[in-house]
Design a protein around this motif. Sequence first.
Motif, PDB file in Angstrom:
ATOM      1  N   SER A   1       0.833  -1.209   0.000  1.00  0.00           N
ATOM      2  CA  SER A   1       0.000   0.000   0.000  1.00  0.00           C
ATOM      3  C   SER A   1       0.864   1.255   0.000  1.00  0.00           C
ATOM      4  O   SER A   1       0.540   2.249  -0.666  1.00  0.00           O
ATOM      5  N   PHE A   2       1.963   1.231   0.736  1.00  0.00           N
ATOM      6  CA  PHE A   2       2.860   2.390   0.747  1.00  0.00           C
ATOM      7  C   PHE A   2       3.610   2.522  -0.579  1.00  0.00           C
ATOM      8  O   PHE A   2       3.769   3.633  -1.098  1.00  0.00           O
ATOM      9  N   ARG A   3       4.070   1.398  -1.135  1.00  0.00           N
ATOM     10  CA  ARG A   3       4.794   1.465  -2.408  1.00  0.00           C
ATOM     11  C   ARG A   3       3.897   2.008  -3.519  1.00  0.00           C
ATOM     12  O   ARG A   3       4.353   2.788  -4.371  1.00  0.00           O
ATOM     13  N   GLU A   4       2.625   1.603  -3.517  1.00  0.00           N
ATOM     14  CA  GLU A   4       1.689   2.123  -4.507  1.00  0.00           C
ATOM     15  C   GLU A   4       1.509   3.630  -4.354  1.00  0.00           C
ATOM     16  O   GLU A   4       1.457   4.370  -5.338  1.00  0.00           O
ATOM     17  N   ASP A   5       1.417   4.088  -3.118  1.00  0.00           N
ATOM     18  CA  ASP A   5       1.243   5.520  -2.856  1.00  0.00           C
ATOM     19  C   ASP A   5       2.469   6.304  -3.308  1.00  0.00           C
ATOM     20  O   ASP A   5       2.346   7.357  -3.940  1.00  0.00           O
ATOM     21  N   TRP A   6       3.665   5.796  -2.992  1.00  0.00           N
ATOM     22  CA  TRP A   6       4.886   6.480  -3.409  1.00  0.00           C
ATOM     23  C   TRP A   6       5.000   6.530  -4.925  1.00  0.00           C
ATOM     24  O   TRP A   6       5.405   7.543  -5.491  1.00  0.00           O
ATOM     25  N   ALA A   7       4.652   5.437  -5.573  1.00  0.00           N
ATOM     26  CA  ALA A   7       4.728   5.394  -7.040  1.00  0.00           C
ATOM     27  C   ALA A   7       3.755   6.396  -7.657  1.00  0.00           C
ATOM     28  O   ALA A   7       4.091   7.096  -8.623  1.00  0.00           O
ATOM     29  N   ALA A   8       2.537   6.469  -7.103  1.00  0.00           N
ATOM     30  CA  ALA A   8       1.544   7.397  -7.626  1.00  0.00           C
ATOM     31  C   ALA A   8       1.999   8.846  -7.468  1.00  0.00           C
ATOM     32  O   ALA A   8       1.700   9.706  -8.305  1.00  0.00           O
ATOM     33  N   LYS A   9       2.733   9.122  -6.394  1.00  0.00           N
ATOM     34  CA  LYS A   9       3.206  10.488  -6.135  1.00  0.00           C
ATOM     35  C   LYS A   9       4.620  10.717  -6.666  1.00  0.00           C
ATOM     36  O   LYS A   9       5.196  11.791  -6.452  1.00  0.00           O
ATOM     37  N   GLN A  10       5.167   9.694  -7.318  1.00  0.00           N
ATOM     38  CA  GLN A  10       6.517   9.754  -7.890  1.00  0.00           C
ATOM     39  C   GLN A  10       7.558  10.119  -6.817  1.00  0.00           C
ATOM     40  O   GLN A  10       8.406  10.975  -7.019  1.00  0.00           O
ATOM     41  N   LEU A  11       7.455   9.435  -5.701  1.00  0.00           N
ATOM     42  CA  LEU A  11       8.379   9.646  -4.587  1.00  0.00           C
ATOM     43  C   LEU A  11       9.323   8.452  -4.460  1.00  0.00           C
ATOM     44  O   LEU A  11       8.886   7.303  -4.512  1.00  0.00           O
ATOM     45  N   ARG A  12      10.571   8.751  -4.279  1.00  0.00           N
ATOM     46  CA  ARG A  12      11.561   7.711  -4.065  1.00  0.00           C
ATOM     47  C   ARG A  12      11.747   7.531  -2.559  1.00  0.00           C
ATOM     48  O   ARG A  12      12.063   8.483  -1.858  1.00  0.00           O
ATOM     49  N   PRO A  13      11.539   6.329  -2.032  1.00  0.00           N
ATOM     50  CA  PRO A  13      11.698   6.139  -0.580  1.00  0.00           C
ATOM     51  C   PRO A  13      13.163   6.105  -0.171  1.00  0.00           C
ATOM     52  O   PRO A  13      14.050   5.822  -0.990  1.00  0.00           O
ATOM     53  N   ALA A  14      13.397   6.409   1.073  1.00  0.00           N
ATOM     54  CA  ALA A  14      14.745   6.320   1.626  1.00  0.00           C
ATOM     55  C   ALA A  14      15.186   4.865   1.691  1.00  0.00           C
ATOM     56  O   ALA A  14      14.360   3.940   1.601  1.00  0.00           O
ATOM     57  N   ALA A  15      16.471   4.653   1.833  1.00  0.00           N
ATOM     58  CA  ALA A  15      16.997   3.298   1.984  1.00  0.00           C
ATOM     59  C   ALA A  15      16.637   2.759   3.363  1.00  0.00           C
ATOM     60  O   ALA A  15      16.151   3.494   4.233  1.00  0.00           O
ATOM     61  N   ARG A  16      16.864   1.508   3.570  1.00  0.00           N
ATOM     62  CA  ARG A  16      16.592   0.891   4.855  1.00  0.00           C
ATOM     63  C   ARG A  16      17.597   1.400   5.894  1.00  0.00           C
ATOM     64  O   ARG A  16      18.788   1.560   5.598  1.00  0.00           O
ATOM     65  N   ALA A  17      17.111   1.681   7.093  1.00  0.00           N
ATOM     66  CA  ALA A  17      17.990   2.117   8.172  1.00  0.00           C
ATOM     67  C   ALA A  17      18.817   0.947   8.677  1.00  0.00           C
ATOM     68  O   ALA A  17      18.458  -0.219   8.482  1.00  0.00           O
TER      69      ALA A  17
END
Length: 541
Positions: free
Chosen positions: A55-71
């Motif tokens: 659900s989060f990956r879909e939201d980021w893709a729709a908003k064209q946002l690149r997520p941060a790397a894993r901590a």
Amino acid sequence: MWGRNLLFIAIVAGGVLALRASLFPLYTESRKVKFDPTPAEQNDFRAVVSKVDHSFREDWAAKQLRPAARADDLAVARRLSLALTGSVPSLEEIRQFELQPPEKRLDGWANHLLHDRRFADYFADRLARAFVGTEDGPLLTYRKRRYISWLGDELFKNTSYAEIVRQMISAQGLNTDTPAVNFIAATFDENKKAPDAEKLAIRVTRAFLGLRIDCAQCHDHFLEPAWKQTHFQALAAFFGQTKHAVTNIADADKGEYEFEDRVAGGTHQIAPSVPFAPELLPAHGTRRERLASWVTDPENVYFARATVNRVWAMMFGRPLLRRVEAQTLDEMSTEKIPPALRILADDFAAHGHDLRRLVLLIASTDVFRLDSAAEFEVTDAHDDSLAVFPLTRLRPEQVIGNVIQAASVKTINQQSHIFVRAMRYFNERDFVKRYGDADDDEFARAHGTIPQRLLMMNGDLVDGKAKDELLSASTQIAMFAPSDAAAVETAYLTVLTRRPTQRETEHFTAKLAGTTGDERKRRLADLYWVLFNSTELATNR
């Protein structure tokens, strides 16, 4: 005389060796501790986590946002410890954590903390803020500490969250023998000599359903057409037969709730009813028993969603929705809420409102394990969509909890000496009182104040925890670290739960170079003071 001296030397030597072995698990081989088994490998558990992640990956893709790397693992371990126990992990725990298999250590660490009494006590304190407020109230009619202790016991046993809430709303008896009744007793009205029915209606809807209906107390809600004043008063009527005789809470067999009409004047009687989903309200039982069943019914989606939103906020420093309590029913509808909230709430209801499972699910998601920084520019859009882990200021008890725990290389928990635990309790209480504490909106984004900074920099408590005293962590590091670099690394691990950067290592090792004895202890104490006063210590990252 020589015999006495030899005996004294032997005792001192033995004491030093014991101190090194039992209080300083830094450079000797740490005892291996296997964390409790975790349900994270169960198929249904992993399926829910995958749905949330998707659900989060879909939201980021729709908003064209690149997520941060894993901590890194230590950063996530720190988040978990802060969220579940109110302080950073001890150096002893860090050593044990790093001995675990890398692929299992985070799942195991989360489950390990959930079986620790510190989790039950800390979560009880945090939840009690929403349930009964922050005031201590009159000792005779209301026993707050007894109530929080009971709540901690129930969380430690992993009693269904729904059952805990049912007891709070419906229980009868003495406030000492049946501590759950203190939820009712906390609203005692001195003038009416009875619980405040309207305050209880507000607390039940806010704390357990995540809904604000306060505006309907005096008039129809101006934001939510569905909320009428009669809805609010009919909810309050469930407590109309509840009596408060000194230390005892009981329900009378008869009597109706009368409310004061603040607009038209006069008083009116109203029968108890619920503002929505009337089919979930049982026909039998006392009024409070019926209300408790309605609130916690698995089909009452507001109960599960409100709980998930609050627990999420406790773990991230802010809720999934903009507020922990919504002002309208529409804000909590399936169409409006984030998909992750719906997925977790559905699972929470389907698994008997299991709070431990909920915490583990959230802790296992990719979004909880993202870094708070990135190699690209982090915008407000990244922050709002949780494409990075949000940077939030810690609560006052977490700040002082960090300082107190970091001053000891041993874990401060229920097994600690009673004097150590008592000192922690009084130190925390005094610090929070002076530091300042937001009562109601505890998840509002806050900034540090000048008095808070001055308290950290000049306060006796923070300064005392950094001093070069025999049992302080800074002194033990100075005495037993095999090298300057190891001393700096250990101090960073103990206070900030991370290793220093190369630049930090070079800077502070230069300050320690060539020092011995008392001078070396003072230099380590100074390093501790610097780390205690860093912004990083007071930030969830």
